[in-house]
Scaffold this active site. Structure first.
Site, mmCIF file in Angstrom:
data_model
loop_
_atom_site.group_PDB
_atom_site.id
_atom_site.type_symbol
_atom_site.label_atom_id
_atom_site.label_comp_id
_atom_site.label_asym_id
_atom_site.label_seq_id
_atom_site.Cartn_x
_atom_site.Cartn_y
_atom_site.Cartn_z
ATOM 1 N N ARG A 176 0.851 -1.193 0.000
ATOM 2 C CA ARG A 176 0.000 0.000 0.000
ATOM 3 C C ARG A 176 0.881 1.235 0.000
ATOM 4 O O ARG A 176 1.856 1.288 0.762
ATOM 5 C CB ARG A 176 -0.881 0.045 1.263
ATOM 6 C CG ARG A 176 -1.874 -1.067 1.359
ATOM 7 C CD ARG A 176 -2.359 -1.214 2.788
ATOM 8 N NE ARG A 176 -1.247 -1.544 3.684
ATOM 9 C CZ ARG A 176 -1.340 -1.624 5.010
ATOM 10 N NH1 ARG A 176 -2.485 -1.371 5.606
ATOM 11 N NH2 ARG A 176 -0.289 -1.936 5.754
ATOM 12 N N GLU A 177 0.536 2.209 -0.821
ATOM 13 C CA GLU A 177 1.262 3.478 -0.768
ATOM 14 C C GLU A 177 1.095 4.054 0.633
ATOM 15 O O GLU A 177 0.046 3.922 1.244
ATOM 16 C CB GLU A 177 0.703 4.452 -1.817
ATOM 17 C CG GLU A 177 1.152 4.096 -3.203
ATOM 18 C CD GLU A 177 0.504 4.957 -4.276
ATOM 19 O OE1 GLU A 177 0.150 6.108 -3.994
ATOM 20 O OE2 GLU A 177 0.346 4.453 -5.405
ATOM 21 N N LYS A 229 -4.791 -10.955 -7.568
ATOM 22 C CA LYS A 229 -4.587 -9.524 -7.301
ATOM 23 C C LYS A 229 -5.895 -8.738 -7.528
ATOM 24 O O LYS A 229 -6.301 -7.920 -6.701
ATOM 25 C CB LYS A 229 -3.460 -9.004 -8.203
ATOM 26 C CG LYS A 229 -3.253 -7.515 -8.173
ATOM 27 C CD LYS A 229 -2.766 -7.017 -6.835
ATOM 28 C CE LYS A 229 -2.820 -5.503 -6.775
ATOM 29 N NZ LYS A 229 -2.473 -4.967 -5.481
ATOM 30 N N ASN A 246 -8.158 -6.751 -4.572
ATOM 31 C CA ASN A 246 -8.491 -5.326 -4.601
ATOM 32 C C ASN A 246 -9.999 -5.103 -4.724
ATOM 33 O O ASN A 246 -10.559 -4.209 -4.094
ATOM 34 C CB ASN A 246 -7.765 -4.625 -5.752
ATOM 35 C CG ASN A 246 -6.387 -4.146 -5.316
ATOM 36 O OD1 ASN A 246 -5.998 -4.353 -4.169
ATOM 37 N ND2 ASN A 246 -5.650 -3.511 -6.219
ATOM 38 N N LEU A 263 -13.454 -1.027 7.090
ATOM 39 C CA LEU A 263 -14.849 -0.737 7.423
ATOM 40 C C LEU A 263 -14.982 0.702 7.926
ATOM 41 O O LEU A 263 -15.794 0.972 8.805
ATOM 42 C CB LEU A 263 -15.361 -1.723 8.484
ATOM 43 C CG LEU A 263 -15.677 -3.145 7.994
ATOM 44 C CD1 LEU A 263 -16.213 -4.001 9.143
ATOM 45 C CD2 LEU A 263 -16.693 -3.143 6.849
ATOM 46 N N ALA A 296 -16.291 4.212 7.156
ATOM 47 C CA ALA A 296 -17.136 4.964 6.219
ATOM 48 C C ALA A 296 -16.472 6.302 5.918
ATOM 49 O O ALA A 296 -15.749 6.851 6.742
ATOM 50 C CB ALA A 296 -18.511 5.177 6.836
ATOM 51 N N CYS A 334 -4.913 2.312 -7.835
ATOM 52 C CA CYS A 334 -5.171 0.869 -7.948
ATOM 53 C C CYS A 334 -6.644 0.483 -7.929
ATOM 54 O O CYS A 334 -7.139 -0.062 -8.916
ATOM 55 C CB CYS A 334 -4.425 0.129 -6.846
ATOM 56 S SG CYS A 334 -2.650 0.155 -7.108
ATOM 57 N N LYS A 357 -5.014 9.288 -0.311
ATOM 58 C CA LYS A 357 -5.053 8.823 1.082
ATOM 59 C C LYS A 357 -3.860 9.420 1.809
ATOM 60 O O LYS A 357 -2.975 10.007 1.167
ATOM 61 C CB LYS A 357 -5.068 7.304 1.151
ATOM 62 C CG LYS A 357 -3.789 6.639 0.691
ATOM 63 C CD LYS A 357 -3.865 5.152 0.988
ATOM 64 C CE LYS A 357 -2.639 4.434 0.544
ATOM 65 N NZ LYS A 357 -2.681 3.012 0.797
ATOM 66 N N ARG A 395 -3.697 10.303 -8.092
ATOM 67 C CA ARG A 395 -4.435 9.622 -9.158
ATOM 68 C C ARG A 395 -5.822 9.225 -8.637
ATOM 69 O O ARG A 395 -5.959 8.581 -7.623
ATOM 70 C CB ARG A 395 -3.648 8.399 -9.646
ATOM 71 C CG ARG A 395 -2.419 8.796 -10.445
ATOM 72 C CD ARG A 395 -1.630 7.588 -10.886
ATOM 73 N NE ARG A 395 -0.762 7.068 -9.851
ATOM 74 C CZ ARG A 395 0.146 6.103 -10.058
ATOM 75 N NH1 ARG A 395 0.284 5.550 -11.244
ATOM 76 N NH2 ARG A 395 0.921 5.676 -9.077
HETATM 77 N N1 LIG Z 1 0.910 1.987 -6.509
HETATM 78 C C1 LIG Z 1 0.509 0.982 -5.757
HETATM 79 O O1 LIG Z 1 0.163 1.134 -4.599
HETATM 80 C C2 LIG Z 1 0.462 -0.421 -6.328
HETATM 81 C C3 LIG Z 1 0.296 -1.507 -5.472
HETATM 82 C C4 LIG Z 1 0.266 -2.787 -6.009
HETATM 83 C C5 LIG Z 1 0.374 -2.973 -7.373
HETATM 84 N N2 LIG Z 1 0.511 -1.891 -8.196
HETATM 85 C C6 LIG Z 1 0.657 -2.124 -9.627
HETATM 86 O O2 LIG Z 1 2.037 -2.004 -9.948
HETATM 87 C C7 LIG Z 1 2.179 -1.400 -11.245
HETATM 88 C C8 LIG Z 1 3.028 -0.136 -11.133
HETATM 89 O O3 LIG Z 1 2.334 0.786 -10.344
HETATM 90 P P1 LIG Z 1 3.022 2.127 -9.791
HETATM 91 O O4 LIG Z 1 2.011 2.802 -8.954
HETATM 92 O O5 LIG Z 1 4.344 1.781 -9.225
HETATM 93 O O6 LIG Z 1 3.222 2.909 -11.168
HETATM 94 P P2 LIG Z 1 3.918 4.330 -11.406
HETATM 95 O O7 LIG Z 1 3.110 5.015 -12.422
HETATM 96 O O8 LIG Z 1 4.192 4.991 -10.099
HETATM 97 O O9 LIG Z 1 5.343 3.943 -12.029
HETATM 98 C C9 LIG Z 1 5.495 3.313 -13.243
HETATM 99 C C10 LIG Z 1 6.899 3.633 -13.768
HETATM 100 O O10 LIG Z 1 7.146 2.829 -14.907
HETATM 101 C C11 LIG Z 1 7.895 3.605 -15.847
HETATM 102 N N3 LIG Z 1 7.785 3.004 -17.181
HETATM 103 C C12 LIG Z 1 6.737 3.023 -18.033
HETATM 104 N N4 LIG Z 1 7.028 2.346 -19.153
HETATM 105 C C13 LIG Z 1 8.274 1.846 -18.986
HETATM 106 C C14 LIG Z 1 9.119 1.049 -19.811
HETATM 107 N N5 LIG Z 1 8.726 0.585 -20.976
HETATM 108 N N6 LIG Z 1 10.351 0.739 -19.345
HETATM 109 C C15 LIG Z 1 10.764 1.202 -18.144
HETATM 110 N N7 LIG Z 1 10.003 1.951 -17.332
HETATM 111 C C16 LIG Z 1 8.782 2.275 -17.752
HETATM 112 C C17 LIG Z 1 7.289 4.976 -15.724
HETATM 113 O O11 LIG Z 1 8.146 5.964 -16.248
HETATM 114 C C18 LIG Z 1 7.077 5.086 -14.219
HETATM 115 O O12 LIG Z 1 8.195 5.629 -13.560
HETATM 116 C C19 LIG Z 1 0.763 -1.150 -11.762
HETATM 117 O O13 LIG Z 1 0.355 -2.224 -12.545
HETATM 118 C C20 LIG Z 1 -0.054 -1.104 -10.488
HETATM 119 O O14 LIG Z 1 -1.393 -1.481 -10.687
HETATM 120 C C21 LIG Z 1 0.578 -0.618 -7.704
#
Ligand SMILES: NC(=O)c1ccc[n+]([C@@H]2O[C@H](COP(=O)([O-])OP(=O)(O)OC[C@H]3O[C@@H](n4cnc5c(N)ncnc54)[C@H](O)[C@@H]3O)[C@@H](O)[C@H]2O)c1
Length: 436
Positions: A156-157, A206, A210, A252, A254, A262, A322, A329
């Site tokens: 989680r972020e 996954k 979610n 839970l 509200a 995500c 959050k 986003r």
């Molecule tokens: N953010 C979250 O909390 C979270 C948690 C679990 C899973 N995920 C999943 O993980 C994945 C990444 O999420 P994120 O939030 O880290 O994304 P993000 O947008 O923060 O980062 C993605 C990075 O990938 C880079 N990128 C794009 N195309 C590329 C390429 N061809 N080669 C190299 N780098 C490239 C972008 O420049 C960017 O820096 C997503 O599928 C997301 O659903 C995210």
């Protein structure tokens, strides 16, 4: 100890690379965003994630962690390539796989030795097979041996480092059990349960996780709306429910609903996957509708309390989707602010981390230096994101600075009676509302 490259240095990629290097592996992180890599090389974090900067610094110093924009350099001698690029929503809700495709193409073009490709991006069922096809499909090239393993990420972020280092479980999916076991070895030190399944099942775990969490939040928000109409208190309802071991207390709370990078895109993508295969994901549709409705209800509540929104000055506390992140986003705050502006209100806001990014999205937004400036001349204050620093404010000062006395606490962080005793017309979510 392994040689690893991580593709993508966002919230997932940077945390994954950093944590693997902290566990003693040799890690190179790659991004196509030159700025990002430049920043990282200069010790600057491209994202806000508590505790991350320090671990990055330590591992760079120990020469276990480095950054590049070159696939050739990143793939040199590595045994594992983790893909952690973004998978945003397309207009029709489908996951947009262009970045995954680009990453797979680049791996294919630069691969010169056997490798295990581990997909950490959240991707639709079947993507692992598709990535393998892209790599095999390189014309005029003898492709070195490779295997694709799905390894969805659940961090989680806001608590990403801790979540990565202390996962509830590690899910691995592959048709090649030996490759999956090699990836499992990378996680062994974390002493978490490791589940190995087939590629497609791992991919859907996954989405299902979610979607379930989003469902719990939409469920309690629906309860909140019912409680409001019946004069009951949803916080007590959630407490009473949560003590039941079959239900449990988490997710839970509200409020104004979920947002972020995500839940919205993953629930949409799962809905799209189901619909295109002839299924009717009615529950998921309702979960999304309820979530969107929470944002509208907040605006309506303010409008009712103020008589009109036209010409009113609304102070907003919290912009990130959050607390403890700078990520905006699909943040509820931005959606709500756009609705308020459209209705003729002016909006002034404060957030500890997400101000500039929000201003880039909404140029009419007035930024303030702190919560007391947000209160200046405000007819109403709306709390959207429950940052800890908002929990105990000097409300005498807030009240003095305000033009009106309306508070809409979108996350139920303040005590209603206390706030009413302090002279505010206080509204929460799912708690008995004052008459007006
Ligand atoms: N953010 C979250 O909390 C979270 C948690 C679990 C899973 N995920 C999943 O993980 C994945 C990444 O999420 P994120 O939030 O880290 O994304 P993000 O947008 O923060 O980062 C993605 C990075 O990938 C880079 N990128 C794009 N195309 C590329 C390429 N061809 N080669 C190299 N780098 C490239 C972008 O420049 C960017 O820096 C997503 O599928 C997301 O659903 C995210």
């Amino acid at each position: 100890m392994a040689n690893i490259c991580v593709i993508g240095t966002g919230y997932v990629g940077l945390v994954t690379g950093t944590c693997f290097s902290d566990m003693g592996n040799q890690v190179i992180c790659l991004d196509i965003d030159k700025n990002r890599i430049e920043q990282l090389r200069n010790g600057k974090m491209p994202i806000y994630e508590p505790g991350l900067k320090q671990i990055v610094e330590q591992n760079v110093e120990a020469k276990r962690l480095s950054f590049t924009t070159s696939y050739k350099e990143a793939l040199k001698n590595v045994e594992f390539a983790f893909i952690a690029v973004g998978t945003p929503s397309s207009d029709n809700g489908e996951a947009d796989l262009q970045y995954v495709q680009m990453a797979a193409d680049s791996i294919a073009k630069n691969l010169d030795h056997p490798i295990i490709i581990v997909n950490k991006s959240t991707v639709p069922v079947g993507t692992g097979d598709w990535v393998a096809e892209i790599i095999l499909d390189q014309k005029n090239r003898q492709t070195p041996k490779f295997t694709v393993v799905s390894n969805p990420e659940f961090l989680r972020e806001g608590s990403a480092v801790n979540d990565f280092m202390n996962p509830d479980r590690v899910v691995l999916g592959s048709m090649d059990q030996e490759a999956a076991k090699k990836v499992a070895d990378l996680y062994e030190a974390l002493r978490a349960p490791i589940m190995i399944t087939d590629l497609r099942t791992a991919e859907i775990i996954k989405y299902a996780s979610n979607a379930f969490l989003a469902t719990r939040i939409s469920f309690i928000n629906e309860m909140a709306n019912i409680c409001e109409s019946l004069g009951a208190d949803v916080r007590e309802v959630a407490r009473g429910m949560g003590m039941d071991k079959r239900i449990g207390p988490s997710f839970l709370d509200a409020g104004l609903g979920w947002g972020g990078s995500c839940f919205p895109k993953d629930v949409k993508a799962l809905t799209h996957m189901a619909t295109t295969r002839g299924a009717h994901p009615q529950l998921l549709q309702a979960v999304m509708d309820i979530n969107q409705n929470q944002r509208h209800r907040a605006v309506k509540k303010l409008e009712k309390a103020l008589g009109t929104l036209k010409g009113r000055n609304i102070g907003v506390l919290g912009l990130s989707f959050k607390p403890n992140t700078d990520d905006i986003r699909d943040a509820p705050a931005l959606d709500i602010i756009r609705m308020l502006l459209k209705a003729g209100a002016s909006v002034q806001a404060f957030d500890p981390q997400a101000m500039q990014a929000s201003k880039t999205e909404i140029s009419d937004l007035v930024l303030c230096q702190n919560p007391y400036e947000v209160a200046e001349g405000a007819d109403a204050i709306l709390l959207v994101t429950e940052w800890n620093e908002f929990k105990s404010l000097n409300f005498e000062r807030i009240k003095e600075n305000m033009r009106g006395n309306i508070i809409l606490d979108g996350r139920n962080i303040w005590d209603p009676q206390d706030m009413r005793d302090k002279g505010f017309q206080y509204f929460g979510v799912g708690i008995p509302q004052p008459e007006n």
